[in-house]
Write a protein that holds these residues in place. Sequence first.
Motif: not given
Lengths: 195, 103
Positions: B7-8, B11-12, B15, B59-63, B81, B83
């Motif tokens: 999604y994001c 990222r490091d 997160e 630390g982002g979208c929490r997925s 994901f 799911h």
Amino acid sequence: MVEPVSPLGAAWKPGSYANAAGVTGVALSETRPGSIVQAAAWRGEEKALIAAIGKVSGLALADGAGAGVFKDNKAAFGFAPGRFLVVDQKEGLGDTLAAAVKAETGTVTDLSHGRTAIRIAGARAEWVLAKFFAIDFSLTAFPVGAGRSTAHHDIFALIQRTGPEQFDLYVFRSFARAFWSALCHASEEVGYEIS
Amino acid sequence: MQITCPYCGPRDLAEFAYQGDANRTRPDPASTDQQVWNAYVYDRTNPAGEHREYWQHAGGCRSHLLVVRSTLTHEITSVGFVHDKTPSPARSRRRGSSKGAGA
């Protein structure tokens, strides 16, 4: 009506703080929206939720990661799969949105008093934010209207680009003063003004 | 190390939160087979190479993410994901939970 009190308190010191070269590269402010609302869709109901947000706020959200819009003192953007932040300068959006979102579509949570909205604008805004967050703030990677969820150490932040040189940041109210103070310190290098 | 959240985007590592080995299959809760439960709780394959793992973009979208990472090079060959994957029979019983193995 409950009068919202800024959590920035004594840390809010309006004025101009130019750097050694006499320049102010960014402007910091608190936008104080009346409504900050989180809307979350059950899986498969994202389009219905986007339609409900559009109907209530008049903001046409595109379907896609982080997509968002900002106009007429209203804002909406996606920050996680099926989850959106909707912001209005007027109060009461939480109630109107909750009435428009059916139980089988998703949930609406009013965060108005739980978040603090901080705006950073100016030619060096990207530079200052890049000190905090390890994400790409360039206009091509982070277009106007788009939203991102990220964190500065343990302070979770939602960021929306609301202009070519302007970002709105939403942080937990309890962390707002610490975050604001850190943002002021980080802005000293480029000079800043608070208004 | 970076993880590319579906999604994001990239990222490091800071997160993300590691949530355990994704290769395990939870035994039938009704089972009283001690060997099976012992294997589930304690046995790990510890491969030198590709390893399926659960991570959360905390630390982002929490997925909750299913990541395939090389334990030798940290190279990440796939991220998705949780799911989106076909749940194993054991996991599908834990309705509403996408928290991975719950290690």
